[in-house]
Write an enzyme that holds these catalytic residues in place. Structure first.
Site, PDB file in Angstrom:
ATOM      1  N   GLU A 273       0.781  -1.235   0.000  1.00  0.00           N
ATOM      2  CA  GLU A 273       0.000   0.000   0.000  1.00  0.00           C
ATOM      3  C   GLU A 273       0.816   1.291   0.000  1.00  0.00           C
ATOM      4  OE1 GLU A 273       0.179  -2.228   2.624  1.00  0.00           O
ATOM      5  OE2 GLU A 273       0.229  -1.178   4.541  1.00  0.00           O
ATOM      6  N   GLU A 307      -5.709  -2.673  -0.461  1.00  0.00           N
ATOM      7  CA  GLU A 307      -4.602  -1.703  -0.534  1.00  0.00           C
ATOM      8  C   GLU A 307      -5.136  -0.281  -0.588  1.00  0.00           C
ATOM      9  OE1 GLU A 307      -1.990  -3.142   0.240  1.00  0.00           O
ATOM     10  OE2 GLU A 307      -2.588  -5.167  -0.347  1.00  0.00           O
TER      11      GLU A 307
END
Ligand code: B3K
Ligand code: ZN
Length: 882
Positions: A273, A307
């Site tokens: 992420e 994410e």
């Protein structure tokens, strides 16, 4: 066992947490990318942290595998006697309270096979910094509670690396001599180093736009290898759905002008992420009807959402230290599960999540690596990206919502962001926000964070017809886990209903209450033993317990078989309905396993077969639920139910169940198969997905019958499928029979250039009962499509074999363990994170029957004695041998 000496890795303890001695306000990075090295220049603006106990503490920067070229403090080049350098750090004792440090290091992405830090995949550059990869790029305070503003300038050859990406917004670019160019990125949000990312290479772009509710225009960009550009549409639509969902459900908007996703085939996990620049395993981006299955499409939608959701739960509010990992991971998994539930069938999603939890997390909680969702110590943090931290962590977050209601949970989330935006915080801070926003006592709830192990909820029911009462006696216990002998009672939400003889829910009224509640209700179980009295219960009910799986516990209730059949037919809660069928199935599977062990007869029970027949014939049920009800538990899950594991008996019992159901329900399976056929073009859409799932499970059962007509059904489906879901399902049937060889060969020649499809080809063989044997796996490792350096390949072939093919891996001669030991040692030299996951295949060794146990122990000891073991593998192996 390796001898304990100064080089034996030492555990890091949560109780030793101290704030950093310095904080970093600003970081300016310059990367000079070359074929044979990369030069990193870092300029840090630092100040002394008033929260640190020692006002004269040295500055100790983390760094590994770096070649230090120079250090400047406030413009002055430091002699090597002004700092201390060792394999893990660079320390400067005499530091002013405010300082500017300029550090130049050289690194070698071109030889970095760990895929941690900056590395190459083909000609391109990619980075992975969580948890502690940034220290392999430059010397830094590589800990999540140090949050700084980053700018990144990348300089590289224009032809070789035309696309240069980093976090935030692109603020400038230009050309240089030697055919080089540069791009500068500025990330306006402060962030910990683990969220830093850099990508450079020849990549193609799928571009789109999204307008947030408040009117912010966001450019959406998916960057992939040119050949994969036609497989990005599903990922792009998943991004937009995720953005919209987070706005609607939590009022959370995206905060940068650009959201970039890059897909790479060499990647240690699913995705990462990094702020504004997510890097993904190709497996969770690329999908086309003919290359990806429904499960792949689901996975992409879920991981893209996961994410994206991290942008708030993880990035805007991050973790104080790595012990708090579940703060971001448990919460973000919960969020992606809720998203998936809203996108498709909530019931199917929930059952899938419970299956994952039980198969993998319950096993972890019962083994040598058991740890609470907030561990107290670790040797290598990468070993704690576990199903416990993620999936059990998500269950713990779900329990807040079950106790507080969806609105109460939202109030808690709002307060969490109001208090902690821009901070690095703890699980206790999250719990406090939930408690304060709802004025609810979550004191005892804290034990879910500190105690490992799967609690057992023992429930007994008593109906008093004369008094019209139903009494539930509830008691809880939790088995000992490493380092935790005694456990205190948990705060457990127990959602339940009482099902009447007609199948409808009875009204629920506890003694002392003025009115009854319809349907389900949530009881708070807090004591070791507790009694609940229901009044005005007109008829004897069957209790439907732990509805929607309201807590990550094992339920112990002595259901009779007719009660289970009743719940399977009528429960208004889909999870409990499925669960009733699973309980019946498990009882009978256990009978078959016992029979296989003692040489008894392998026959199915009539009431079970009749119940499954009704399920299969019930056209009012969602076909996806029918498919789930007919799905057998994994061999490994069955293994975990045994006092002593005999893998051959488990295989034989489970195969007997498949064959028995196939024989008994032959015509129902054929009818279901025909009913679910779909001749249209492939659609990834809930109804079509559900129909394919039932069709393909029917095919799987039918192909158990060694009848030529049925084998031709699988062959026909394999040859004619217009999508990978159907092709793969048919191939999975064929690989268990000699007919599979030709199908495997044609599949491999058709898909030789599609890495992700070849992963399926390896997986199918590694899990086949016919082909999943050591000699065959070794031969497949020589296939040109296999590479020990590629984690997807290692997971598909070797991971599947050692983790999922119980009878294959546990060959009685110990050859599977020898193979696993040799392979994990070879992988450890290249990529310790991937090797450590393979080492987890030994976690059940103490529960095996004596012959295999001895072989496993020998293999484990051989690995443990190996010189130069990574910290990652050392931790798993040494905890196994404790
Ligand atoms: N946060 C990453 C996982 C990083 C793993 C580091 N070994 C992906 C995720 O959970 O979203
Ligand atoms: Zn995550």
């Amino acid at each position: 066992m390796a001898k304990l000496d100064a080089t034996t890795p030492q555990p890091i303890q949560l109780k030793d947490y101290t704030p950093p001695s310095f904080l970093i306000d600003k970081v300016d990075l310059t990367f000079d990318l070359e074929e044979d090295h990369t030069r990193v220049t870092s300029r840090l603006v630092l100040h002394r942290n008033p929260a640190h106990p020692d006002a004269r503490a040295a500055l100790q920067l983390d760094g590994r595998e770096l070649e230090l070229e120079s250090v400047k403090l406030d413009g002055e080049l430091l002699d090597s006697n002004r700092y201390e350098l060792d394999a893990e750090s660079l320390s400067i004792a005499a530091m002013p309270d405010n300082a500017i440090l300029e550090i130049v290091t050289v690194i070698h992405p071109e030889t970095n096979t760990s895929l941690n830090g900056l590395y190459r995949s083909g000609a391109n550059f990619y980075s992975q910094c969580e948890a502690e990869g940034f220290r392999k790029i430059t010397y830094y305070l590589d800990r999540p509670d140090v949050m700084a503003r980053f700018s990144t300038t990348i300089v590289a050859d224009k032809q070789k690396w035309p696309v240069l990406l980093s976090n935030g917004n692109k603020v400038g670019e230009g050309t240089l001599d030697r055919n080089r160019h540069w791009v500068k990125w500025v990330d306006p949000f402060k962030k910990p180093a683990y969220l830093f990312a850099l990508v450079a290479g020849k990549l193609s772009l799928l571009a789109d736009r999204y307008t947030t509710t408040s009117g912010r225009e966001v450019a959406l960009e998916i960057w992939v290898e040119p050949a994969d550009l036609d497989k990005c549409a599903h990922a792009m639509s998943s991004v937009k759905k995720s953005m919209q969902w987070d706005e609607q459900r939590y009022g959370l908007e995206y905060d940068l002008d650009t959201y970039m996703i890059v897909a790479v085939g060499d990647f240690n996990m699913g995705a990462m992420e990094n702020k504004g620049l997510n890097i993904f395993n190709t497996k969770y981006v690329l999908a086309r009807a003919d290359t990806a299955t429904d499960v792949d499409f689901d996975g992409i939608e879920a991981v893209i959402a996961h994410e994206y959701f991290h942008n708030w739960t993880g990035n805007r509010v991050t973790c104080r230290d790595w012990f708090q990992l579940s703060l971001k991971e448990g919460l973000t998994v919960f969020r992606d599960q809720e998203f998936s539930a809203d996108m498709g069938s909530a019931e199917v999603c929930r059952i899938d999540a419970v299956r994952t939890l039980r198969t993998h997390q319950f096993a972890e909680d019962a083994g040598p690596m058991a740890h609470p969702i907030r561990p107290e110590s670790y040797i290598e943090i990468n070993n704690f990206y576990t199903v416990t931290v993620y999936e059990k962590g998500a269950e713990v977050v779900r329990m807040y919502q079950t106790l507080l209601g969806r609105d109460g949970f939202r109030k808690g989330m709002d307060l969490y962001f109001k208090r902690h935006d821009g901070q690095a915080v703890t699980c206790d801070d999250f719990r406090a926000a939930m408690a304060d926003a709802n004025d609810y006592d979550l004191g005892q709830f804290a034990r879910w964070y500190s105690q490992a192990g799967t609690p057992v909820l023992r429930v007994r029911g008593q109906y008093d017809a004369a008094a019209q009462t139903y009494t539930l006696e509830v008691s809880q216990s939790c088995p000992a886990t490493p380092g935790q002998a005694e456990k205190q009672p948990f705060h457990i939400p127990l959602t339940l209903g009482l099902v009447g003889p007609d199948g409808a829910d009875l009204p629920l009224q506890l003694a002392g209450e003025a009115e009854a509640v319809a349907g389900s209700r949530v009881l708070s179980v807090k004591e070791a033993s507790q009694t609940f009295h229901f009044i005005n219960v007109a008829v004897e009910p069957v209790p439907s317990l732990l509805r929607n799986f309201s807590a990550p516990v094992k339920l112990d209730f002595p259901y009779s078989r007719p009660q289970l059949v009743h719940l399977l037919a009528h429960d208004s809660d889909a999870f409990c309905r499925w669960e009733a069928g699973q309980t019946l199935m498990l009882q009978d599977l256990q009978g078959l396993i016992d029979a296989a062990r003692s040489g008894g007869e392998l026959a199915l029970k009539d009431d079970f077969v009749a119940a499954m027949r009704r399920v299969l014939a019930d056209e009012s049920l969602d076909p996806a639920l029918v498919a789930l009800m007919l799905t057998l538990p994994a061999e490994t899950y069955l293994a975990d139910q045994q006092d002593e594991i005999d893998p051959d008996a488990i295989r034989a019992g489970r195969e007997a169940m498949k064959l028995g159901l196939a024989r008994a329900l032959r015509s129902e399976f054929k009818a279901a198969y025909t009913r679910m056929l779909d001749s249209g073009t492939y659609q990834y859409e809930a109804t079509a997905v559900a129909r394919r799932s039932l069709k393909n499970i029917a095919l799987a059962y039918l192909s158990e019958l060694d009848e030529s007509g049925l084998m031709e059904l699988a062959e026909r489906q394999f040859a004619e499928a217009n999508n990978m879901t159907d092709a793969q399902a048919a191939l999975a049937c064929l690989v268990n029979w000699p007919e599979g060889d030709a199908a495997l060969a044609s599949f491999a020649s058709k898909w030789a250039d599609e890495a992700l499809v070849m992963d399926k080809w390896f997986t199918l063989q590694a899990s086949s009962r016919r082909l999943g044997v050591v000699a065959k796996i070794k031969a497949l490792m020589q296939h040109p499509a296999f590479a020990l350096t590629n984690p997807n390949k290692v997971r598909s072939l070797i991971g599947t074999f050692v983790h999922n093919n119980l009878a294959g891996f546990h060959a009685i001669d110990g050859s599977g363990y020898e193979f696993a030991a040799d392979t994990l040692l070879a992988v450890d030299k290249l990529n310790p994170q991937v090797a450590a996951r393979l080492a987890g295949s030994f976690n059940r060794w103490k529960k095996l029957e004596p012959v295999r146990r001895a072989h496993m122990r020998a293999a484990l000891e051989r690995v443990a004695a190996h010189a130069g073991l990574s910290r990652d593998v050392y931790e798993i192996v040494s905890k196994n041998l404790l």
